[in-house]
Design a protein around this motif. Structure first.
Motif, PDB file in Angstrom:
ATOM      1  N   CYS A  55      72.767  18.935  51.083  1.00  0.00           N
ATOM      2  CA  CYS A  55      71.845  18.133  51.908  1.00  0.00           C
ATOM      3  C   CYS A  55      71.092  19.086  52.835  1.00  0.00           C
ATOM      4  N   LEU A  56      70.020  19.659  52.293  1.00  0.00           N
ATOM      5  CA  LEU A  56      69.268  20.706  53.001  1.00  0.00           C
ATOM      6  C   LEU A  56      67.980  20.108  53.568  1.00  0.00           C
ATOM      7  N   ALA A 100      75.790  19.404  59.341  1.00  0.00           N
ATOM      8  CA  ALA A 100      76.941  20.134  58.779  1.00  0.00           C
ATOM      9  C   ALA A 100      78.212  19.753  59.535  1.00  0.00           C
ATOM     10  N   SER A 101      78.073  19.604  60.860  1.00  0.00           N
ATOM     11  CA  SER A 101      79.222  19.232  61.682  1.00  0.00           C
ATOM     12  C   SER A 101      79.673  17.799  61.380  1.00  0.00           C
ATOM     13  N   HIS A 102      78.707  16.884  61.263  1.00  0.00           N
ATOM     14  CA  HIS A 102      79.081  15.493  60.953  1.00  0.00           C
ATOM     15  C   HIS A 102      79.657  15.383  59.539  1.00  0.00           C
ATOM     16  N   TYR A 104      75.466   8.229  57.147  1.00  0.00           N
ATOM     17  CA  TYR A 104      74.819   8.781  58.343  1.00  0.00           C
ATOM     18  C   TYR A 104      73.592   9.622  57.961  1.00  0.00           C
ATOM     19  N   ALA A 105      73.796  10.548  57.027  1.00  0.00           N
ATOM     20  CA  ALA A 105      72.777  11.567  56.755  1.00  0.00           C
ATOM     21  C   ALA A 105      71.470  10.986  56.222  1.00  0.00           C
ATOM     22  N   VAL A 128      68.958  10.779  58.892  1.00  0.00           N
ATOM     23  CA  VAL A 128      68.452  12.086  59.335  1.00  0.00           C
ATOM     24  C   VAL A 128      67.431  12.614  58.320  1.00  0.00           C
ATOM     25  N   VAL A 129      67.774  12.475  57.040  1.00  0.00           N
ATOM     26  CA  VAL A 129      66.884  12.960  55.981  1.00  0.00           C
ATOM     27  C   VAL A 129      65.564  12.174  56.009  1.00  0.00           C
ATOM     28  N   GLY A 130      65.662  10.846  56.130  1.00  0.00           N
ATOM     29  CA  GLY A 130      64.468  10.004  56.143  1.00  0.00           C
ATOM     30  C   GLY A 130      63.551  10.350  57.307  1.00  0.00           C
ATOM     31  N   TRP A 131      64.125  10.474  58.479  1.00  0.00           N
ATOM     32  CA  TRP A 131      63.336  10.788  59.680  1.00  0.00           C
ATOM     33  C   TRP A 131      62.733  12.194  59.570  1.00  0.00           C
TER      34      TRP A 131
END
Ligand SMILES: Cc1cc2nc3c(=O)[nH]c(=O)nc-3n(C[C@H](O)[C@H](O)[C@H](O)COP(=O)(O)OP(=O)(O)OC[C@H]3O[C@@H](n4cnc5c(N)ncnc54)[C@H](O)[C@@H]3O)c2cc1C
Length: 408
Positions: A293-294, A306-308, A340-341, A344-347
């Motif tokens: 997930c880059l 990475a922490s989550h 969760y991710a 983040v990816v969408g935003w």
């Protein structure tokens, strides 16, 4: 005792490895760099981490940098043609922090060994993965942008870009004039040119500032290929600021590099991959962190992610008990992180495109309304809070009307 093998000693691999050791697991981490090579190597990131991610570290007792410079807020500026057209800031409810990975990872590697973990130095390939799988109950690949991560299949449906969206550069400096108010990430948007953000951090030589350049490919901030030395890199950084963000140039003009390796330039396409890798021997391995997930660094979320991811995988492993770590477990474990991710990816991917009108409205309203400014700034700590508001102009309007009503 169950044995877990992890490839990669970065934020994801080490945080998970340290968490597993605390819970009585046997852990092997293989890194293609020794602690000294990381410490004496090039910077890799600007790694600004927000409170929820820092809490994951506090929970494991691996937050060794309590005195590092805090990042207390975020300032947004719109700077078309070198003129500041909009500027506002808000405080984060709890500070963020950036610890140079050259400082953090070697320390965590030492702690990992002290806690009974086995650290091996090798560049793992497919044969190495198979060998690791033979001796471990579960193999996890946390290799960041390393080549081995590319063995995981790209997920077309979750990866809208097949090319880099920004030309990236980092410049670690000493000698920048601090902001007048509280410390902050100063985030500058230069339409048609790119973005520039800067914030305090801790590096090998102490407190510093990290400049992050996000240039639109082929644009006037995409000249790093012609830079031939660290001093030229600094000069190019200052040239960009002088031309496109003069307010930042004014406080940066006397900066010096923290060290000759405190610079970086590169680019990559943001990519989500399928998390389960089938090995030739029929076994499976699970991907984590950047390897699957880059994101582009424009929203400063990769280390946070990475922490989550490490926290979600730790919980999943603990809950799984003695059952086999099969492909179904691996998919479910990644899905737990993706819950969760995905936000983040969408935003983050949206931030790489020219902003739609309702996003411009949010940023404009934040200038007059502290509630909106506070909401937007603190969303960096948990981007789920932007959803669904930012996905739909009608929802945005309703949110802004309510915030304006409350202010009136
Ligand atoms: C310019 C830039 C700015 C950034 N700024 C921010 C920011 O402000 N905030 C934020 O949250 N994130 C930021 N990031 C992203 C963040 O640095 C990454 O998302 C984060 O480091 C990912 O952690 P990871 O553990 O998944 O991978 P990594 O940190 O990349 O760690 C992977 C490790 O695996 C090792 N490895 C690779 N291949 C192998 C192999 N075959 N065998 C053994 N070891 C291997 C690597 O050497 C490395 O040590 C930024 C990134 C860039 C490029």
């Amino acid at each position: 005792m169950r044995k877990i093998g992890i490839v990669g000693a970065g934020q994801a691999g080490l945080q998970l490895g340290l968490g597993l050791l605390k819970n009585g697991y046997q852990v092997v981490i293989t890194s293609n760099q020794t602690p000294d090579q990381i410490r004496n190597g090039r910077v890799t990131s600007s790694q600004c981490m927000f409170d929820r991610a820092l809490e994951n570290e506090r929970a494991l007792g691996i937050d060794f940098w309590k005195d590092a410079p805090p990042v207390e807020g975020i300032q947004f500026s719109l700077v078309p043609g070198g003129q500041t057209a909009m500027q506002w800031s808000s405080r984060l409810d709890r500070p963020a922090q950036s610890i140079d990975q050259r400082v953090k990872m070697p320390r965590w590697m030492t702690e990992f060994e002290k806690a009974g973990g086995e650290l091996r130095i090798a560049d793992v390939d497919m044969a190495g993965l198979e060998a690791l799988e033979q001796e471990c109950d579960l193999v996890i690949v946390a290799s960041g942008k390393g080549e081995i991560g590319k063995l995981f299949q790209r997920d077309e449906t979750r990866s809208p870009f097949d090319k880099p969206q920004r030309s990236l550069a980092l410049t670690y400096v000493h000698g920048m004039e601090p902001r007048k108010e509280h410390s902050a990430v100063n985030f500058n948007l230069m339409p048609g040119v790119g973005e520039y953000f800067v914030f305090p951090a801790l590096t090998l030589s102490g407190p510093c500032e990290i400049m992050v350049f996000e240039g639109i490919p082929g644009g006037p901030m995409d000249n790093w290929a012609n830079v031939k030395s660290p001093q030229e890199h600094l000069a190019e950084s200052l040239r960009i600021l002088k031309e496109f963000v003069p307010e930042e140039y004014a406080r940066s003009k006397d900066c010096v590099l923290t060290d000759d390796l405190g610079i970086l330039a590169g680019r990559f396409p943001p990519t989500v991959r399928k998390p389960v890798l089938a090995l030739p021997n029929g076994a499976v391995a699970l991907g984590m962190g950047d390897s699957v997930c880059l994101n582009d660094p424009i929203t400063g979320q990769g280390s946070n992610n990475a922490s989550h991811c490490a926290a979600a995988y730790l919980t999943a492993i603990l809950e799984h008990g003695d059952r086999p770590y099969d492909a179904a477990f691996m998919q479910a474990t990644f899905d737990r992180y993706w819950d969760y991710a995905q936000f983040v990816v969408g935003w983050t991917n949206n931030m790489l495109l020219p902003p739609p009108e309702h996003m411009v409205k949010i940023l404009g309203t934040a200038q007059q309304n502290q509630k909106v400014a506070h909401w937007f700034v603190n969303g960096f700590n948990d981007p789920r809070t932007y959803f669904p508001t930012i996905t739909d102009p009608a929802l945005t309007d309703a949110f802004l009307a309510e915030a304006m009503g409350a202010a009136a």
